[in-house]
Design a protein around this motif. Structure first.
Motif, PDB file in Angstrom:
ATOM      1  N   LYS A 113       0.862  -1.188   0.000  1.00 15.39           N
ATOM      2  CA  LYS A 113       0.000   0.000   0.000  1.00 15.39           C
ATOM      3  C   LYS A 113       0.891   1.227   0.000  1.00 15.39           C
ATOM      4  CE  LYS A 113      -4.420   1.298   0.375  1.00 15.39           C
ATOM      5  NZ  LYS A 113      -5.502   0.783  -0.480  1.00 15.39           N
ATOM      6  N   SER A 114       0.755   2.056  -1.034  1.00  6.42           N
ATOM      7  CA  SER A 114       1.714   3.128  -1.213  1.00  6.42           C
ATOM      8  C   SER A 114       1.093   4.513  -1.072  1.00  6.42           C
ATOM      9  CB  SER A 114       2.380   2.975  -2.573  1.00  6.42           C
ATOM     10  OG  SER A 114       3.302   4.004  -2.803  1.00  6.42           O
ATOM     11  N   ALA A 115       0.852   5.180  -2.187  1.00  9.91           N
ATOM     12  CA  ALA A 115       0.394   6.564  -2.185  1.00  9.91           C
ATOM     13  C   ALA A 115      -0.434   6.804  -3.442  1.00  9.91           C
ATOM     14  CB  ALA A 115       1.603   7.499  -2.143  1.00  9.91           C
ATOM     15  N   LYS A 116      -0.783   8.047  -3.693  1.00 12.75           N
ATOM     16  CA  LYS A 116      -1.516   8.372  -4.911  1.00 12.75           C
ATOM     17  C   LYS A 116      -0.647   8.073  -6.129  1.00 12.75           C
ATOM     18  CE  LYS A 116      -4.399  11.994  -2.869  1.00 12.75           C
ATOM     19  NZ  LYS A 116      -4.798  13.421  -2.910  1.00 12.75           N
ATOM     20  N   THR A 117      -1.265   7.659  -7.212  1.00 12.01           N
ATOM     21  CA  THR A 117      -0.503   7.265  -8.410  1.00 12.01           C
ATOM     22  C   THR A 117       0.314   8.420  -8.979  1.00 12.01           C
ATOM     23  OG1 THR A 117      -2.471   7.690  -9.758  1.00 12.01           O
ATOM     24  CG2 THR A 117      -2.089   5.415  -9.072  1.00 12.01           C
ATOM     25  N   SER A 118      -0.089   9.655  -8.684  1.00 14.83           N
ATOM     26  CA  SER A 118       0.621  10.822  -9.217  1.00 14.83           C
ATOM     27  C   SER A 118       1.854  11.190  -8.397  1.00 14.83           C
ATOM     28  CB  SER A 118      -0.324  12.035  -9.261  1.00 14.83           C
ATOM     29  OG  SER A 118      -0.821  12.322  -7.954  1.00 14.83           O
ATOM     30  N   SER A 119       2.061  10.512  -7.256  1.00 11.17           N
ATOM     31  CA  SER A 119       3.146  10.898  -6.356  1.00 11.17           C
ATOM     32  C   SER A 119       4.432  10.126  -6.625  1.00 11.17           C
ATOM     33  CB  SER A 119       2.726  10.665  -4.902  1.00 11.17           C
ATOM     34  OG  SER A 119       2.756   9.287  -4.597  1.00 11.17           O
ATOM     35  N   SER A 120       5.534  10.691  -6.141  1.00 12.58           N
ATOM     36  CA  SER A 120       6.832  10.015  -6.277  1.00 12.58           C
ATOM     37  C   SER A 120       6.859   8.734  -5.457  1.00 12.58           C
ATOM     38  CB  SER A 120       7.961  10.951  -5.829  1.00 12.58           C
ATOM     39  OG  SER A 120       7.796  11.336  -4.471  1.00 12.58           O
ATOM     40  N   TYR A 121       6.071   8.679  -4.371  1.00 13.84           N
ATOM     41  CA  TYR A 121       6.082   7.488  -3.528  1.00 13.84           C
ATOM     42  C   TYR A 121       5.383   6.303  -4.194  1.00 13.84           C
ATOM     43  CZ  TYR A 121       8.445   9.794   0.237  1.00 13.84           C
ATOM     44  OH  TYR A 121       9.421  10.425   0.982  1.00 13.84           O
ATOM     45  N   TYR A 122       4.448   6.572  -5.068  1.00 18.00           N
ATOM     46  CA  TYR A 122       3.861   5.470  -5.839  1.00 18.00           C
ATOM     47  C   TYR A 122       4.911   4.943  -6.827  1.00 18.00           C
ATOM     48  CZ  TYR A 122       0.499   2.658  -8.445  1.00 18.00           C
ATOM     49  OH  TYR A 122      -0.157   1.608  -9.037  1.00 18.00           O
ATOM     50  N   GLN A 123       5.641   5.868  -7.431  1.00 20.71           N
ATOM     51  CA  GLN A 123       6.718   5.465  -8.347  1.00 20.71           C
ATOM     52  C   GLN A 123       7.749   4.620  -7.607  1.00 20.71           C
ATOM     53  OE1 GLN A 123       8.584   8.740 -10.428  1.00 20.71           O
ATOM     54  NE2 GLN A 123      10.270   7.460 -11.167  1.00 20.71           N
ATOM     55  N   MET A 124       8.074   5.012  -6.381  1.00 26.68           N
ATOM     56  CA  MET A 124       9.014   4.229  -5.572  1.00 26.68           C
ATOM     57  C   MET A 124       8.480   2.824  -5.331  1.00 26.68           C
ATOM     58  SD  MET A 124      10.202   6.846  -2.598  1.00 26.68           S
ATOM     59  CE  MET A 124      10.520   8.564  -2.991  1.00 26.68           C
ATOM     60  N   ALA A 125       7.182   2.724  -5.039  1.00 29.57           N
ATOM     61  CA  ALA A 125       6.579   1.415  -4.770  1.00 29.57           C
ATOM     62  C   ALA A 125       6.687   0.505  -5.985  1.00 29.57           C
ATOM     63  CB  ALA A 125       5.121   1.591  -4.366  1.00 29.57           C
ATOM     64  N   VAL A 126       6.455   1.068  -7.160  1.00 32.46           N
ATOM     65  CA  VAL A 126       6.583   0.293  -8.392  1.00 32.46           C
ATOM     66  C   VAL A 126       8.030  -0.161  -8.580  1.00 32.46           C
ATOM     67  CG1 VAL A 126       6.408   0.390 -10.910  1.00 32.46           C
ATOM     68  CG2 VAL A 126       4.604   1.402  -9.497  1.00 32.46           C
ATOM     69  N   GLN A 127       8.969   0.731  -8.309  1.00 29.17           N
ATOM     70  CA  GLN A 127      10.383   0.366  -8.406  1.00 29.17           C
ATOM     71  C   GLN A 127      10.739  -0.736  -7.416  1.00 29.17           C
ATOM     72  OE1 GLN A 127      12.029   4.257  -7.664  1.00 29.17           O
ATOM     73  NE2 GLN A 127      12.248   4.744  -9.827  1.00 29.17           N
ATOM     74  N   LEU A 128      10.202  -0.631  -6.207  1.00 32.75           N
ATOM     75  CA  LEU A 128      10.459  -1.661  -5.199  1.00 32.75           C
ATOM     76  C   LEU A 128       9.884  -3.007  -5.617  1.00 32.75           C
ATOM     77  CD1 LEU A 128       9.870   0.147  -1.769  1.00 32.75           C
ATOM     78  CD2 LEU A 128      11.949  -1.028  -2.501  1.00 32.75           C
ATOM     79  N   ALA A 129       8.680  -2.980  -6.193  1.00 32.18           N
ATOM     80  CA  ALA A 129       8.056  -4.229  -6.633  1.00 32.18           C
ATOM     81  C   ALA A 129       8.920  -4.920  -7.677  1.00 32.18           C
ATOM     82  CB  ALA A 129       6.667  -3.939  -7.199  1.00 32.18           C
ATOM     83  N   GLU A 130       9.451  -4.153  -8.617  1.00 29.05           N
ATOM     84  CA  GLU A 130      10.313  -4.714  -9.655  1.00 29.05           C
ATOM     85  C   GLU A 130      11.615  -5.238  -9.055  1.00 29.05           C
ATOM     86  OE1 GLU A 130      10.667  -1.364 -12.238  1.00 29.05           O
ATOM     87  OE2 GLU A 130       8.709  -1.691 -13.207  1.00 29.05           O
ATOM     88  N   ALA A 131      12.165  -4.483  -8.100  1.00 29.78           N
ATOM     89  CA  ALA A 131      13.426  -4.884  -7.468  1.00 29.78           C
ATOM     90  C   ALA A 131      13.245  -6.156  -6.635  1.00 29.78           C
ATOM     91  CB  ALA A 131      13.952  -3.755  -6.581  1.00 29.78           C
ATOM     92  N   MET A 132      12.102  -6.272  -5.967  1.00 33.11           N
ATOM     93  CA  MET A 132      11.835  -7.469  -5.151  1.00 33.11           C
ATOM     94  C   MET A 132      11.737  -8.713  -6.031  1.00 33.11           C
ATOM     95  SD  MET A 132      11.717  -6.840  -1.893  1.00 33.11           S
ATOM     96  CE  MET A 132      11.651  -5.401  -0.797  1.00 33.11           C
ATOM     97  N   LYS A 133      11.064  -8.576  -7.148  1.00 32.79           N
ATOM     98  CA  LYS A 133      10.923  -9.711  -8.065  1.00 32.79           C
ATOM     99  C   LYS A 133      12.285 -10.120  -8.629  1.00 32.79           C
ATOM    100  CE  LYS A 133       8.401 -11.322 -12.150  1.00 32.79           C
ATOM    101  NZ  LYS A 133       7.395 -10.969 -13.187  1.00 32.79           N
ATOM    102  N   LYS A 134      13.051  -9.121  -9.053  1.00 34.11           N
ATOM    103  CA  LYS A 134      14.363  -9.390  -9.637  1.00 34.11           C
ATOM    104  C   LYS A 134      15.332  -9.944  -8.596  1.00 34.11           C
ATOM    105  CE  LYS A 134      18.206  -7.101 -12.017  1.00 34.11           C
ATOM    106  NZ  LYS A 134      18.709  -5.802 -12.544  1.00 34.11           N
TER     107      LYS A 134
END
Length: 319
Positions: free
Chosen positions: A31-52
């Motif tokens: 659970k992150s933040a609004k899609t327009s925020s930098s923290y949502y972007q961070m969450a997406v980056q984290l999701a990719e990093a966790m998978k990799k």
């Protein structure tokens, strides 16, 4: 008959393989933040990093949020592998049932546990390099764009009041997304923004216009009751000295419903992938184990196991 038997056995084998594969995956809701925020972007980056970083063992689903308060409130009712981001101070307020959590207390708030820090919300008081402004006193009579509603806008307004500048600084009636163009066209002398550094709008302003970023004195930082943070020299084009400012730390949390092995895996994968995250987006480079001192409450036992393995300096209070 043999052919039918072979098909039957192959089907069982495929089903068993699929089942084992599904069991091997650890699924996490982030659970992150609004899609327009930098923290949502961070969450997406984290999701990719966790998978990799886990070779596909950890699958993270990112959910939009309306803010950190919602994230904390949902911690009381979300089962299993629920991860969310929030400033640690909100965990404190929730557990003490005060401020925005007054009358909304829940025993499950005591089950919140920290995993790892993420980039802090960092205050930037940005002024044109040719404005002649070198400190907060120099803002008197100048025009600043502060925006409305955001954390940065609220903090900016608070700081002007704390530093004796209330009513002495002209505030431009525009949204923050207009700040860089307004600065370039000399419609404003500066703007206030809060975001993980290096902040994209400050990068753009520094590259296109040339800026200075105001530093706070130790006394001013004390007045704000926020966390001291230093933006290193060279972070922004033309800003060749350290900037002393304030920040609101942000931490990724889970609850005691997450098992220790999962918390360990998430924490280890984050830190082992952090260098790669930083290569893609510079704001990750500011995150260090030292930021564990900003945690309120306790670390998840699984996370603590990893920190002890790498001999991180973990404050006794959060163990």
């Amino acid at each position: 008959m043999k052919t039918k038997f072979a098909i039957f056995m192959a089907t069982i084998a495929l089903g068993l393989t699929t089942s084992l594969s599904a069991q091997a995956e650890t699924r996490v809701t982030f659970k992150s933040a609004k899609t327009s925020s930098s923290y949502y972007q961070m969450a997406v980056q984290l999701a990719e990093a966790m998978k990799k970083g886990s070779d596909g063992e950890v699958i993270v689903t990112v959910e939009e949020s309306q803010g950190s308060v919602q994230n904390v409130m949902e911690a009381a009712k979300r089962p299993g592998n629920y991860v969310f981001t929030t400033p640690p101070v909100l965990v404190k307020l929730a557990q003490k049932e005060i401020a925005m959590f007054k009358g909304k207390g829940n025993p499950k708030f005591s089950e919140i546990r920290a995993l790892f820090p993420i980039p802090s919300l960092t205050m930037h008081f940005v002024v044109r390099a040719d404005s002649g402004i070198t400190d907060f006193a120099g803002l008197e009579g100048k025009t600043m764009l502060i925006g409305k509603g955001s954390f940065g806008a609220k903090e900016g307004t608070k700081y002007l009041k704390l530093f004796g500048l209330e009513g002495k600084v002209k505030q431009a009636g525009a949204e923050l997304n207009a700040a860089v163009a307004a600065l370039k066209n000399k419609q404003i002398d500066g703007f206030v923004t809060a975001g993980s550094y290096p902040a994209p709008n400050v990068i753009e302003a520094a590259a296109s216009t040339g800026v200075s970023i105001l530093s706070l004195t130790d006394d001013q930082i004390k007045q704000t009751k926020r966390t001291r943070l230093v933006i290193p020299a060279g972070t922004y084009t033309g800003v060749d000295k350290d900037t002393v400012t304030t920040s609101l730390p942000v931490v990724a949390h889970a609850t005691t419903q997450m098992d220790d092995d999962t918390a360990y895996l998430l924490t280890k994968t984050f830190w082992t992938q952090k260098e790669n995250l930083g290569k893609d987006t510079a704001w990750w480079n500011a995150v260090t184990p030292k930021m564990l001192e900003n945690v309120y409450g306790k670390l998840h036992p699984g996370a603590l196991k990893y920190y002890d393995e790498i001999k991180a300096d973990v404050p006794e209070a959060i163990r």
